[in-house]
Scaffold this active site. Structure first.
Site, PDB file in Angstrom:
ATOM      1  N   TRP A  63       0.844  -1.194   0.000  1.00  0.00           N
ATOM      2  CA  TRP A  63       0.000   0.000   0.000  1.00  0.00           C
ATOM      3  C   TRP A  63       0.872   1.235   0.000  1.00  0.00           C
ATOM      4  O   TRP A  63       2.068   1.163   0.309  1.00  0.00           O
ATOM      5  CB  TRP A  63      -1.029  -0.004   1.147  1.00  0.00           C
ATOM      6  CG  TRP A  63      -0.526  -0.249   2.550  1.00  0.00           C
ATOM      7  CD1 TRP A  63       0.686  -0.726   2.943  1.00  0.00           C
ATOM      8  CD2 TRP A  63      -1.260  -0.035   3.756  1.00  0.00           C
ATOM      9  NE1 TRP A  63       0.766  -0.825   4.309  1.00  0.00           N
ATOM     10  CE2 TRP A  63      -0.426  -0.411   4.833  1.00  0.00           C
ATOM     11  CE3 TRP A  63      -2.537   0.444   4.025  1.00  0.00           C
ATOM     12  CZ2 TRP A  63      -0.842  -0.312   6.173  1.00  0.00           C
ATOM     13  CZ3 TRP A  63      -2.936   0.531   5.350  1.00  0.00           C
ATOM     14  CH2 TRP A  63      -2.094   0.149   6.409  1.00  0.00           C
ATOM     15  N   ASN A  64       0.248   2.385  -0.347  1.00  0.00           N
ATOM     16  CA  ASN A  64       0.996   3.623  -0.551  1.00  0.00           C
ATOM     17  C   ASN A  64       0.364   4.770   0.224  1.00  0.00           C
ATOM     18  O   ASN A  64      -0.845   4.771   0.453  1.00  0.00           O
ATOM     19  CB  ASN A  64       0.974   4.028  -2.033  1.00  0.00           C
ATOM     20  CG  ASN A  64       1.565   2.966  -2.934  1.00  0.00           C
ATOM     21  OD1 ASN A  64       2.651   2.462  -2.679  1.00  0.00           O
ATOM     22  ND2 ASN A  64       0.852   2.632  -3.996  1.00  0.00           N
ATOM     23  N   HIS A  71      -7.042  19.039  -7.207  1.00  0.00           N
ATOM     24  CA  HIS A  71      -7.321  19.278  -8.626  1.00  0.00           C
ATOM     25  C   HIS A  71      -6.205  18.679  -9.484  1.00  0.00           C
ATOM     26  O   HIS A  71      -5.539  19.373 -10.246  1.00  0.00           O
ATOM     27  CB  HIS A  71      -7.503  20.773  -8.887  1.00  0.00           C
ATOM     28  CG  HIS A  71      -8.644  21.355  -8.104  1.00  0.00           C
ATOM     29  ND1 HIS A  71      -9.824  21.790  -8.685  1.00  0.00           N
ATOM     30  CD2 HIS A  71      -8.812  21.525  -6.768  1.00  0.00           C
ATOM     31  CE1 HIS A  71     -10.657  22.208  -7.745  1.00  0.00           C
ATOM     32  NE2 HIS A  71     -10.060  22.067  -6.561  1.00  0.00           N
ATOM     33  N   HIS A  75     -10.345  15.395 -12.746  1.00  0.00           N
ATOM     34  CA  HIS A  75     -10.871  15.793 -11.436  1.00  0.00           C
ATOM     35  C   HIS A  75     -12.145  16.603 -11.556  1.00  0.00           C
ATOM     36  O   HIS A  75     -12.506  17.084 -12.624  1.00  0.00           O
ATOM     37  CB  HIS A  75      -9.812  16.566 -10.642  1.00  0.00           C
ATOM     38  CG  HIS A  75      -9.521  17.937 -11.164  1.00  0.00           C
ATOM     39  ND1 HIS A  75      -8.579  18.185 -12.121  1.00  0.00           N
ATOM     40  CD2 HIS A  75     -10.066  19.143 -10.872  1.00  0.00           C
ATOM     41  CE1 HIS A  75      -8.538  19.480 -12.390  1.00  0.00           C
ATOM     42  NE2 HIS A  75      -9.444  20.090 -11.650  1.00  0.00           N
ATOM     43  N   ASP A  77     -14.493  19.754 -10.044  1.00  0.00           N
ATOM     44  CA  ASP A  77     -14.476  21.066  -9.384  1.00  0.00           C
ATOM     45  C   ASP A  77     -15.820  21.287  -8.697  1.00  0.00           C
ATOM     46  O   ASP A  77     -16.868  21.250  -9.360  1.00  0.00           O
ATOM     47  CB  ASP A  77     -14.305  22.200 -10.403  1.00  0.00           C
ATOM     48  CG  ASP A  77     -12.908  22.309 -10.990  1.00  0.00           C
ATOM     49  OD1 ASP A  77     -12.003  21.578 -10.576  1.00  0.00           O
ATOM     50  OD2 ASP A  77     -12.744  23.156 -11.892  1.00  0.00           O
ATOM     51  N   HIS A  81     -14.935  25.886  -4.969  1.00  0.00           N
ATOM     52  CA  HIS A  81     -13.601  26.121  -5.542  1.00  0.00           C
ATOM     53  C   HIS A  81     -13.403  27.605  -5.872  1.00  0.00           C
ATOM     54  O   HIS A  81     -12.287  28.096  -5.848  1.00  0.00           O
ATOM     55  CB  HIS A  81     -13.460  25.257  -6.799  1.00  0.00           C
ATOM     56  CG  HIS A  81     -12.152  25.355  -7.507  1.00  0.00           C
ATOM     57  ND1 HIS A  81     -10.944  25.443  -6.852  1.00  0.00           N
ATOM     58  CD2 HIS A  81     -11.855  25.366  -8.829  1.00  0.00           C
ATOM     59  CE1 HIS A  81      -9.959  25.491  -7.735  1.00  0.00           C
ATOM     60  NE2 HIS A  81     -10.480  25.468  -8.942  1.00  0.00           N
ATOM     61  N   HIS A 209     -14.980  29.393 -14.596  1.00  0.00           N
ATOM     62  CA  HIS A 209     -15.019  29.079 -13.169  1.00  0.00           C
ATOM     63  C   HIS A 209     -15.940  30.057 -12.432  1.00  0.00           C
ATOM     64  O   HIS A 209     -16.780  29.664 -11.615  1.00  0.00           O
ATOM     65  CB  HIS A 209     -13.622  29.173 -12.542  1.00  0.00           C
ATOM     66  CG  HIS A 209     -12.725  27.999 -12.797  1.00  0.00           C
ATOM     67  ND1 HIS A 209     -12.019  27.845 -13.964  1.00  0.00           N
ATOM     68  CD2 HIS A 209     -12.417  26.929 -12.031  1.00  0.00           C
ATOM     69  CE1 HIS A 209     -11.312  26.726 -13.894  1.00  0.00           C
ATOM     70  NE2 HIS A 209     -11.525  26.147 -12.734  1.00  0.00           N
TER      71      HIS A 209
END
Ligand code: MN
Length: 259
Positions: A63-64, A71, A75, A77, A81, A209
């Site tokens: 595992w990590n 973002h 991804h 938004d 945001h 945005h």
């Protein structure tokens, strides 16, 4: 009955009459991320630290730990945001209704336009022309802007230059039209963000945005395989992680497509 609709969908999937198209790029340390003008703080690219990999740190398991900006890569938004959406209700990844993570896709093909002009901006006129051919964009749809930008590799993806990045996006009036006149879920793009590369210089800056998130709408960035979607008829499933007060999240965006 609704249960029959789900049974039919599952049968169509099992028999291959509905295909699943992956709209998501591979998330790796070299996955391109947006670079803001130098006076602003920057988002982290993905970094991966192995916790254990069948070794002394954990002999039976791998595992990590991850470090990344919200973002990063393909991804989502959320409205919070942007400053225009900061006071809206249910504007964060943990408060958006999950019903909004599924919606029909309307795909506008601007790949030739973007190839001819990397600063191409979608206009309301172009959306209305698309609607003449494919019908009115339904309420609650994702408007996906196909530019084939995801096929670019290396530096050509961010397409930075001494005058800033050059990549396609939306004219402010198109974002206003989609948010107010069509009440879309949001817009999805193949570029690193939902605004054009030059949008820091627009008035207002980053108008997509500003408009979309101010209207409570969402964004999907760094999508791929939009060339595998029909103009209408596909369904997008894109559910962000339920990050507390999250402004966005990496997402595994997929589309169900009739074949
Ligand atoms: Mn974003």
């Amino acid at each position: 009955m609704a249960s029959q609709a789900l049974q039919m969908l599952l049968a169509e999937l099992a028999e291959g009459r509905v295909r699943v198209v992956d709209l998501t790029v591979r998330l790796a340390p070299d996955t391109p991320i947006i670079h803001l003008p130098d006076q602003f703080a920057q988002s982290h690219p993905l970094s991966i630290e192995v916790i254990s990999k069948f070794d002394a740190h954990g002999p039976g398991w791998y595992w990590n730990n991850l470090d990344l900006g919200e973002h990063t890569g393909t991804h989502f938004d959320a409205p919070v945001h942007w400053v225009t959406g900061k006071d809206l209700p249910n504007n964060t990844t943990d408060t958006i209704s999950p019903a909004k993570f599924i919606g029909p896709a309307c795909v506008i093909d601007a790949s030739r336009d973007a190839a001819a002009n990397p600063d191409f901006l979608l206009t309301p006129e172009r959306i209305l022309a698309w609607e003449k051919d494919h019908g009115r964009i339904p309420r609650g749809a994702w408007l996906l802007l196909r530019t084939d930008w995801s096929k670019r590799t290396g530096d050509a993806f961010l397409n930075n230059s001494p005058t800033g990045p050059h990549s396609p996006g939306f004219h402010k009036s198109a974002s206003e039209f989609l948010a107010r006149e069509r009440d879309v879920l949001g817009v999805g793009v193949e570029t690193v963000g939902t605004d054009a590369g030059q949008a820091a210089t627009f008035d207002p800056p980053f108008p997509n945005h500003s408009t979309m998130h101010g209207a409570g709408k969402f964004g999907l960035a760094s999508l791929c395989n939009l060339d595998q979607l029909p103009p209408t008829g596909a369904m997008v499933i894109a559910a962000p992680l339920k990050i507390a007060a999250g402004s966005g999240s990496p997402v595994r965006a997929i589309a169900l497509v009739p074949s």
